[in-house]
Design a protein around this motif. Structure first.
Motif, PDB file in Angstrom:
ATOM      1  N   UNK A 157       0.829  -1.206   0.000  1.00 25.83           N
ATOM      2  CA  UNK A 157       0.000   0.000   0.000  1.00 25.83           C
ATOM      3  C   UNK A 157       0.866   1.259   0.000  1.00 25.83           C
ATOM      4  N   UNK A 158       2.014   1.167   0.683  1.00 27.25           N
ATOM      5  CA  UNK A 158       2.884   2.341   0.744  1.00 27.25           C
ATOM      6  C   UNK A 158       3.354   2.724  -0.663  1.00 27.25           C
ATOM      7  N   UNK A 159       3.728   1.714  -1.452  1.00 24.71           N
ATOM      8  CA  UNK A 159       4.166   2.008  -2.814  1.00 24.71           C
ATOM      9  C   UNK A 159       3.045   2.637  -3.625  1.00 24.71           C
ATOM     10  N   UNK A 160       1.866   2.066  -3.497  1.00 27.68           N
ATOM     11  CA  UNK A 160       0.738   2.560  -4.293  1.00 27.68           C
ATOM     12  C   UNK A 160       0.398   3.992  -3.900  1.00 27.68           C
ATOM     13  N   UNK A 161       0.370   4.230  -2.605  1.00 30.57           N
ATOM     14  CA  UNK A 161       0.041   5.569  -2.117  1.00 30.57           C
ATOM     15  C   UNK A 161       1.077   6.575  -2.617  1.00 30.57           C
TER      16      UNK A 161
ATOM     17  N   UNK B 216       0.426   7.292  -6.244  1.00 25.20           N
ATOM     18  CA  UNK B 216      -0.792   8.078  -6.409  1.00 25.20           C
ATOM     19  C   UNK B 216      -0.512   9.551  -6.122  1.00 25.20           C
ATOM     20  N   UNK B 217       0.226   9.801  -5.059  1.00 26.82           N
ATOM     21  CA  UNK B 217       0.463  11.188  -4.648  1.00 26.82           C
ATOM     22  C   UNK B 217       1.278  11.917  -5.701  1.00 26.82           C
ATOM     23  N   UNK B 218       2.468  11.403  -6.031  1.00 29.86           N
ATOM     24  CA  UNK B 218       3.313  12.225  -6.904  1.00 29.86           C
ATOM     25  C   UNK B 218       2.821  12.241  -8.341  1.00 29.86           C
TER      26      UNK B 218
ATOM     27  N   UNK C 195      16.484  11.089  -2.204  1.00 28.68           N
ATOM     28  CA  UNK C 195      16.247  11.070  -0.752  1.00 28.68           C
ATOM     29  C   UNK C 195      15.446  12.275  -0.278  1.00 28.68           C
ATOM     30  N   UNK C 196      14.746  12.072   0.830  1.00 26.25           N
ATOM     31  CA  UNK C 196      13.859  13.041   1.472  1.00 26.25           C
ATOM     32  C   UNK C 196      12.518  13.182   0.744  1.00 26.25           C
ATOM     33  N   UNK C 197      12.269  12.308  -0.221  1.00 22.04           N
ATOM     34  CA  UNK C 197      10.915  12.240  -0.769  1.00 22.04           C
ATOM     35  C   UNK C 197      10.389  10.830  -0.540  1.00 22.04           C
ATOM     36  N   UNK C 198       9.056  10.692  -0.693  1.00 21.96           N
ATOM     37  CA  UNK C 198       8.467   9.380  -0.454  1.00 21.96           C
ATOM     38  C   UNK C 198       8.978   8.363  -1.478  1.00 21.96           C
ATOM     39  N   UNK C 199       9.298   8.850  -2.682  1.00 22.54           N
ATOM     40  CA  UNK C 199       9.765   7.953  -3.724  1.00 22.54           C
ATOM     41  C   UNK C 199      11.022   7.221  -3.319  1.00 22.54           C
ATOM     42  N   UNK C 200      11.903   7.907  -2.595  1.00 24.19           N
ATOM     43  CA  UNK C 200      13.151   7.285  -2.157  1.00 24.19           C
ATOM     44  C   UNK C 200      12.873   6.113  -1.221  1.00 24.19           C
TER      45      UNK C 200
ATOM     46  N   UNK D  74       4.017  14.116   0.007  1.00 26.64           N
ATOM     47  CA  UNK D  74       5.187  13.382  -0.491  1.00 26.64           C
ATOM     48  C   UNK D  74       6.430  13.728   0.315  1.00 26.64           C
ATOM     49  N   UNK D  75       6.569  15.020   0.551  1.00 24.44           N
ATOM     50  CA  UNK D  75       7.739  15.498   1.287  1.00 24.44           C
ATOM     51  C   UNK D  75       7.681  15.042   2.746  1.00 24.44           C
ATOM     52  N   UNK D  76       6.492  15.151   3.344  1.00 19.14           N
ATOM     53  CA  UNK D  76       6.349  14.782   4.749  1.00 19.14           C
ATOM     54  C   UNK D  76       6.693  13.313   4.945  1.00 19.14           C
ATOM     55  N   UNK D  77       6.201  12.478   4.039  1.00 23.44           N
ATOM     56  CA  UNK D  77       6.501  11.059   4.159  1.00 23.44           C
ATOM     57  C   UNK D  77       7.995  10.813   3.970  1.00 23.44           C
TER      58      UNK D  77
END
Lengths: 810, 116
Positions: free
Chosen positions: A330-334, A337-339, A387-392, A470-473
């Motif tokens: 779910x984390x990957x999907x979320x 979805x966000x970015x 780094x420092x984004x959810x994608x990382x 995205x940034x917060x995560x």
């Protein structure tokens, strides 16, 4: 709980039907009416999440809709359905907000747009919470239909037409395949209730059946999620307005394939085909999508292909998951979805502000829209995995999974997902760099200078929310750990330690080094693109399946025309021999195969002893008469022979102990003779003599003779075979025994007609009536020609036919 | 007995098919009427051997009677056959009025009715 969910699912439907009327005069402000719906749905699902105990599944049986089909309204509440429900309604809130700012007065029919959008949202929620496989499937198809309506919202444009048609045909075709899977699985299990479906044991089924089920479901998922070879429809669906692209074709609907993979995960995961099919197709699509995104120039197409790639990754991810369950899916999907949702919105804003759709035409926007630039940088960084984004973080966990599969592969080579992913990630990172660099930091293009107008702050808010998330995560992943536990789904995920949470820093390990390596690869890729000046025409034409698809769509009617031409549909004359030949080949052939049971030789040998003189005599006369019809030329002569045959059959009826038939036959035969004589008299003499008939060729004549003889032989065998099987106690015995008692008549044929089967006779009279009306219509509706009118003002059409045609002959 | 009926049916069907395969609409009409008669004979032959049986009029229960059901069916078929052939006769007439031909080949070769 079920009431709240039912409102959350069906409120959008109600609103979708109310909105077109309620908002007819509101113009673009209709979004204020629509906006509360996703908010309410989101809040209700959030409330349900609060009621839901993590790690359990609840089935809410609401209503037995069609009991005979096993189609019930059942809601399934678990982590998966709640997660998708929240993503759909949450993105819905942002998208409705965004659409309110995006769809300005340049667009018309806003109420129609929001109505479709609500319809779609309701369908998505119904699919997510579907607790009955048939119920789920209905909503699954509804999403496809509403997607068709939304893609074709700008139905006046060519892209809107072909894009919506392509999306509909692809998803409906794969949907049909899925329907086959749904039906088969339900029949195997004996119920479509999810409780039974999820407990289905593939091992206990026939091996071929289990494999077929898996493939049917996989094709359904692949079609919806635009996996290879169905990947082509998604970029073409981008002709829809941007809110639709962001919502349906990035964040929600296309994830239904992923959803289905997750939903059916417990059923199929232990099957040996699961990993090769899902991971093979998924990771291939990942690679194709990433490369296509890199070489495309249209902004929306770039994002569409990265979406295709990420969907491939998710489906492949379920493919390589351990049979005990997936991890962090779910984390990957979320994250995606966000970015990706935000990037779509950004592209929409750029389109809105500059009216440019190609990346080659925009540039230098940083100076004009710094806020949009920041949002884009954050989201593109997330896509690239910086780094420092959810994608990382997402990428770190993905790589862990890929390395695990590399070490203990199952079903397909362990290196394949890893290598494909690394290459694809590098391409996607390069795409991210390109997006930021080209749109914002290169010199301003003249298209931008000419068209730019500032889009306003409101439209920035939804992508800003997503970018902040995205940034917060990315910065505080630990805060989001508890969320994950709340969505734990039995059967789908491994149960984690409840204390576990995400970490930003795992130390310098293989995953981190690979991640950095991917970024290091992306830079030269981007550099290569820069060095070449990105001067190519997008994807090579021979790789574009959508062109082939369009060609196929147009070839279909042409092929159909050719087939019907081949079947000679427009010349019915050729059909008569065809029917006759079919009859003789199939029926006659069958009878010939069973010729020995008829004992024909014996019957012919016994003929002289058993024949019945009257019968033979009459039959011979009838035969001669019928030959006369063929041999005579003049119509009148033919008619006399025909009547002779008819009257002789009367005698045959008498021999068969059927006095009523004989009476009827005499009357009808007389009526037919008089009728035809009257009409034939009106035709010109030359036609009556058969002089105007076109002569047929000799070969056609002999073909006719052969076909006729074959039909005659078939009917002879058929009749003879039927008579031989005459039972001693025939059905008619019932009528004979009961005619006096029940019908108070001694003539059984009469009582059958007027009493036992009275309705048949009634309808028979109706047939007569219809024939009379039809015949009258043919004559009365005839429009007389001027000279016919001159000669006789009254009477039916063509009354003076004889004089007229005689004149014509002179 | 059976054989004679079956042979007769076969001959009638062969002749009727041959007529229908011709181009002239009148011959097609005659072929249709003939085929209706032949089909009636098929049904009739299903009543079985009529010898030793009386007509299905119940006067004396002890005498074996012919099967009344095929007879009832044929009676209906005769009437309906007449209705259809009467319609065909008028259709034939109308075709001639519009197209000035009774030949199917000529009709399908033409594209629209001739206007005199």
């Amino acid at each position: 709980m079920s009431t709240a969910l039912l409102i959350a699912i069906f409120l959008p439907f109600v609103a979708a039907f109310v909105l077109p009327w309620a908002g007819a005069r509101m113009g673009r402000r209709v979004h204020l009416l629509a906006m509360p719906v996703p908010v309410i749905s989101f809040a209700l699902i959030l409330w349900t999440l609060g009621q839901h105990e993590a790690g359990t599944q609840a089935f809410l049986d609401v209503w037995s809709w069609v009991p005979s089909l096993g189609l019930d309204v059942v809601l399934l509440v678990d982590g998966l359905s709640l997660f998708f429900g929240l993503v759909v309604s949450g993105m819905g809130v942002l998208i409705f907000w965004y659409a309110g700012a995006y769809l300005d007065d340049h667009y018309s029919e806003h109420n129609r747009f929001y109505s479709y959008l609500l319809l779609f949202m309701g369908a998505m929620l119904g699919t997510a919470f579907g607790g009955n496989l048939l119920f789920l499937f209905i909503f699954w198809e509804l999403t496809g239909i509403s997607s068709f309506l939304l893609i074709g919202f700008l139905y006046g444009t060519k892209e809107g037409q072909s894009g919506s048609r392509m999306a509909l045909l692809t998803t409906v075709f794969t949907g049909l395949v899925l329907l086959a899977g749904v039906a088969l699985l339900g029949l195997q299990v004996g119920s479509w209730h999810m409780r039974d479906i999820l407990a289905a044991d593939l091992g206990a089924m026939d091996a071929g059946m289990a494999a077929a089920l898996l493939l049917l479901f996989a094709i359904g998922a692949f079609g919806k999620s635009a996996q290879a070879p169905f990947h082509f429809w998604l970029p073409n669906a981008m002709s829809a307005p941007t809110p639709v692209s962001a919502y349906l074709h990035s964040a929600t609907m296309v994830k239904l394939g992923v959803f289905l993979s997750a939903r059916m995960f417990p059923v199929f995961v232990e099957h040996e085909l699961w990993a090769p099919v899902l991971a093979g197709v998924g990771f291939t699509t990942l690679l194709i999508g990433a490369v296509f995104a890199f070489v495309s120039h249209k902004l929306k197409a770039i994002l569409a292909y990265t979406t295709v790639a990420m969907l491939g990754l998710f489906i492949g991810f379920y493919g390589i998951s351990l049979t005990t369950g997936a991890r962090f899916d779910f984390m990957h999907i979320l994250n995606h979805t966000a970015y990706k949702g935000a990037l779509f919105m950004v592209v929409g804003i750029i389109d809105h502000a500059t009216h440019q759709k190609y990346i080659t035409q925009v540039g230098g926007l940083w100076r004009r829209m710094p806020l949009l630039g920041i949002i884009t940088i954050v989201c593109a960084a997330s896509m690239a995995g910086i780094p420092l984004t959810s994608g990382f973080i997402s990428k770190e966990y993905l790589l862990t999974e890929l390395y695990r599969f590399y070490e203990s592969p199952a079903g397909l080579p362990g290196w394949l997902p890893l290598v494909f992913s690394i290459v694809a990630f590098a391409f996607m990172a390069a795409v991210g760099i390109r997006l930021v660099w080209h749109i914002f930091f290169r010199p301003e293009t003249k298209e931008v200078t000419e068209h730019f107008h500032h889009p306003g702050l409101m439209i920035h808010l939804p992508p800003l929310v997503l970018a902040v998330g995205t940034l917060a995560f990315g910065v505080f992943p630990a805060l989001f750990g508890p969320l994950l536990h709340g969505f734990a789904t039995p059967g789908l995920q491994q149960m984690l330690d409840p204390e576990y949470t995400f970490k930003l820093w795992h130390g310098i390990n293989a995953e981190f080094l690979t991640s950095m390596g991917i970024l290091a690869l992306a830079v030269p890729l981007f550099g290569a693109g820069q060095a070449l000046g990105w001067r190519w025409d997008g994807i090579p034409r021979y790789l574009m399946l959508d062109l082939a698809f369009e060609k196929g769509v147009y070839a279909l009617p042409r092929g159909a025309a050719r087939v019907s031409q081949l079947l000679r549909a427009e010349s019915p004359l050729d059909y008569i021999p065809l029917i006759a030949v079919t009859l003789s080949v199939f029926t006659g052939g069958y009878l010939l195969l069973h010729l020995d049971t008829l004992n024909l030789t014996q019957a012919f040998a016994a003929l002289p002893e058993t024949f019945y003189k009257q019968h033979l005599f009459i039959a011979t006369l009838i035969t001669l008469g019928s030959f006369g019809i063929v041999l005579a030329r003049r119509w009148t002569t033919q008619l006399i022979f025909l009547s002779t045959v008819g009257f002789l059959i009367t005698v045959y009826f008498v021999l068969y102990q059927a006095p009523d038939l004989a009476l009827t036959q005499i009357l009808i035969e007389a009526a037919t003779l008089i009728l035809i004589l009257l009409i034939l008299d009106r035709f010109p003499r030359s036609i009556q003599r058969g002089q105007r008939t076109i002569k047929r060729s000799g070969s056609r004549k002999s073909l006719n003779i052969v076909v006729s003889c074959a039909v005659g032989a078939t009917m002879f065998l058929l009749t003879y075979g039927t008579i031989l099987r005459k039972e001693e106690d025939f059905i008619g015995q019932f009528f004979l025994e009961n005619t006096v008692e029940l019908a108070k008549g001694t003539n059984t044929v009469n009582t059958i007609l007027v009493d036992f089967r009275g309705f048949d006779t009634l309808l028979e009279i109706a047939v007569l009536l219809i024939a009379i009306l039809g015949a009258m219509g043919l004559i009365m509706r005839y429009r007389r020609k001027p000279d016919e009118l001159e000669e006789a003002e009254f009477g039916p059409g063509g009354f003076t036919m004889r004089d007229y045609s005689e004149k014509e002959e002179k | 007995m059976f054989l004679v009926s079956a042979l007769l049916v076969g001959i009638l069907f062969a002749v009727a098919t041959y007529l229908i395969l011709q181009g002239s609409f009148v011959r097609i009409l005659f072929g249709f009427i003939l085929i209706a008669n032949a089909a009636n004979l098929v049904l009739l032959s299903m009543t079985g051997d009529p010898r030793g049986r009386s007509a299905p009029v119940v006067l004396d229960e002890t005498v074996p009677m012919a099967d009344p059901l095929p007879q009832a069916l044929i009676l209906t078929a005769i009437v309906i056959g007449f209705a259809v052939s009467a319609y065909l006769v008028f259709l034939l007439y109308r075709i001639f009025l519009d197209w000035k031909t009774d030949d199917a080949l000529a009709l399908f070769a033409k594209k629209k009715p001739t206007d005199a």
